[in-house]
Scaffold this active site. Structure first.
Site, PDB file in Angstrom:
ATOM      1  N   CYS A 172      -6.710   2.179   2.294  1.00  0.00           N
ATOM      2  CA  CYS A 172      -6.734   1.471   3.569  1.00  0.00           C
ATOM      3  C   CYS A 172      -7.600   2.242   4.557  1.00  0.00           C
ATOM      4  O   CYS A 172      -7.369   3.420   4.799  1.00  0.00           O
ATOM      5  CB  CYS A 172      -5.326   1.334   4.105  1.00  0.00           C
ATOM      6  SG  CYS A 172      -5.302   0.596   5.732  1.00  0.00           S
ATOM      7  N   HIS A 211       0.854  -1.193   0.000  1.00  0.00           N
ATOM      8  CA  HIS A 211       0.000   0.000   0.000  1.00  0.00           C
ATOM      9  C   HIS A 211       0.886   1.238   0.000  1.00  0.00           C
ATOM     10  O   HIS A 211       1.965   1.246   0.591  1.00  0.00           O
ATOM     11  CB  HIS A 211      -0.909  -0.006   1.229  1.00  0.00           C
ATOM     12  CG  HIS A 211      -2.061  -0.944   1.078  1.00  0.00           C
ATOM     13  ND1 HIS A 211      -3.110  -0.996   1.963  1.00  0.00           N
ATOM     14  CD2 HIS A 211      -2.352  -1.862   0.127  1.00  0.00           C
ATOM     15  CE1 HIS A 211      -3.980  -1.912   1.575  1.00  0.00           C
ATOM     16  NE2 HIS A 211      -3.547  -2.464   0.471  1.00  0.00           N
TER      17      HIS A 211
END
Lengths: 319, 319
Positions: free
Chosen positions: A254, A223
């Site tokens: 996220c 991420h």
């Protein structure tokens, strides 16, 4: 399309990698906008047409937990109508035996389970303890394999955990080994909150190899929350990992970080791979055009740097 | 502040690097908002307080070309009042002899010139041919050195050029060598349009070393237009380069690309360096707080992933 990077390979890196496209599942499950099922099917068809494979289609999770993917069965019907047998090759996430039943009923060939490297996230996301998760996955993996399906196991929170802080490498290796011992074919090691850096990637992959795991069974899932996803990918390439999860246009984010950025954007990854001369079989221009199209559908600008830099030109070219 | 990366060093990387902060000059010259001189002085003071050094303060360029920096003289006065002798240690860009005169009149100790690796950009940005630029820089460098100042030479368009496409490595090395031969102390090799990838960085640095240039005289200046800046920095670290240009909060943007992203954000670089255990002497929390403060002043969100992820908490902590 605009410029392309000069091709300058680096010795010792893999000559070819697989991009495991997670946008339709991992990306869309984190988007707040309600997206029509037909749009999802169109997205998947476009990603396949761009050369991406595999493309994870959806999740057979209970709609109470992920309402964004409540249309999973309808989506599979649409995909089967549109793509024929190809639809059966698209992996889906199955959180438990009930989800697996649905996948097997449809004759799907690839499923994925979603584990946790940490106690807290196992409890919060799976409603199980760290140990109990393996008992939950055992019949899922066994039955999937018995039915001839392949099984990918996601391991989340491999670098840091919002409640526990740094996650010890041994703990991640133990979780991964247990999932492989159950019969999983591949591990996707996730930096769910995006805190990891390059040396941590190197050390984690080395620890798996030292524990006897073939590097070809590892995928990396980064991420971009702290901007590290692509540098971490470069570290992964140096460590010999050949499968990388990415999300077209950087779809999704996220939920545990305030950043707009979540999954590594497929396009940014493609740019680096193209520059390194690493084969991937994907048409960058088609992926950019798809992300530009989807941005229009969901009314949200892509966080991908490549999409922003090339997007306008591609949209024009596609018009 | 929120989480921090686990520290996992990589063998063979430098143990310490210098971050050359370009935000106040390179960042602000590309911002469209008019920024009060006092705000610029405050920004510089805060960046110094965070441990950044050097901090490039401004450019003695004609206001016609860069109206954003038309207040260079007033800024220097403010900085001298506020910082005393430290103000003389802040480098400034001097495009020509006239700019150098102004810098030397103020007793400044460090100046920088801005060259081009390509013919087209030399003509467009310097109004000189590729060859003529060296004739223009010759008296600037010579007189600066004679006055006891150090000279940094930027080399722009080292990877790609919007008009010429890929830029041959030999051409970049030739431009750099000519600037060093004139007397420049350091080269800052810039990926002005952000198209370069990791292997290209490795090859470019290797070509300079092969041409007899000490790697300690090289700095790398990456733009994040295609998301490659931090991966390219990792490649630079592997190649032994120990100076990296960065801009607090990712200030500024390349006018030749449509992306919102321009300079590598200092904070994103610090996150990676912290994770790698590479010393830099900079307080990340203070830089983030500075970028959050500046975002409020200029009314524009920072493109830095780290600032976005940590910013809200830091702003609260700083309040």
């Amino acid at each position: 399309m605009g410029p392309l990077p000069a091709v300058v390979p680096v010795e010792g890196l893999p000559s070819r990698v697989t991009i495991y496209e997670v946008g339709p599942r991992d990306g869309l499950q984190n988007e707040k906008t309600a997206i029509p099922t037909a749009t999802k099917a169109e997205l998947i068809a476009r990603l396949l047409d761009a050369g991406l494979s595999p493309v994870e289609a959806t999740s057979f999770v209970h709609p109470r937990w992920v309402p964004q993917l409540a249309d999973a069965a309808d989506l599979e019907t649409l995909l089967a109508e549109r793509l024929g047998d190809v639809a059966r090759d698209l992996p889906v996430l199955v959180p438990n035996e009930r989800g697996l039943d649905r996948a097997l009923d449809l004759g799907l060939a690839h499923v994925a389970v979603f584990g946790s490297a940490t106690e807290t996230f196992a409890q919060r996301n799976l409603n199980r303890s760290y140990d109990e998760q393996f008992a939950m996955f055992e019949p899922v993996v066994t039955r999937a394999k018995d039915a001839g399906a392949t099984v990918r196991a996601y391991v989340s929170m491999c670098f840091g955990d919002p409640w526990e802080g740094r996650v010890p490498i041994e703990q991640v290796v133990t979780a991964g080994r247990r999932l492989l011992d159950l019969g999983a074919d591949q591990l996707s090691l996730g930096d769910t909150i995006g805190v990891g850096t390059a040396g941590h990637v190197t050390a984690l992959v080395a620890a798996f190899v030292e524990a006897g795991v073939d590097v070809d069974r590892l995928a990396l899932h980064f991420h971009d929350t702290y901007g590290q996803a692509l540098a971490n990918t470069l570290a992964g390439l140096h460590a010999g990992v050949t499968t990388y999860d990415a999300s077209a246009g950087g779809l999704g984010g996220c939920p545990y970080a305030q950043s707009a950025t979540g999954n590594l954007a497929t396009e940014d990854l493609l740019w680096m791979l193209d520059g390194l001369g690493i084969e991937h079989g994907v048409d960058l221009a088609k992926v950019v055009a798809t992300s530009v199209w989807l941005s229009g559908e969901i009314g949200k600008e892509s966080p991908s740097a490549v999409v922003r830099a090339l997007g306008a030109g591609t949209a024009a070219a596609g018009a």
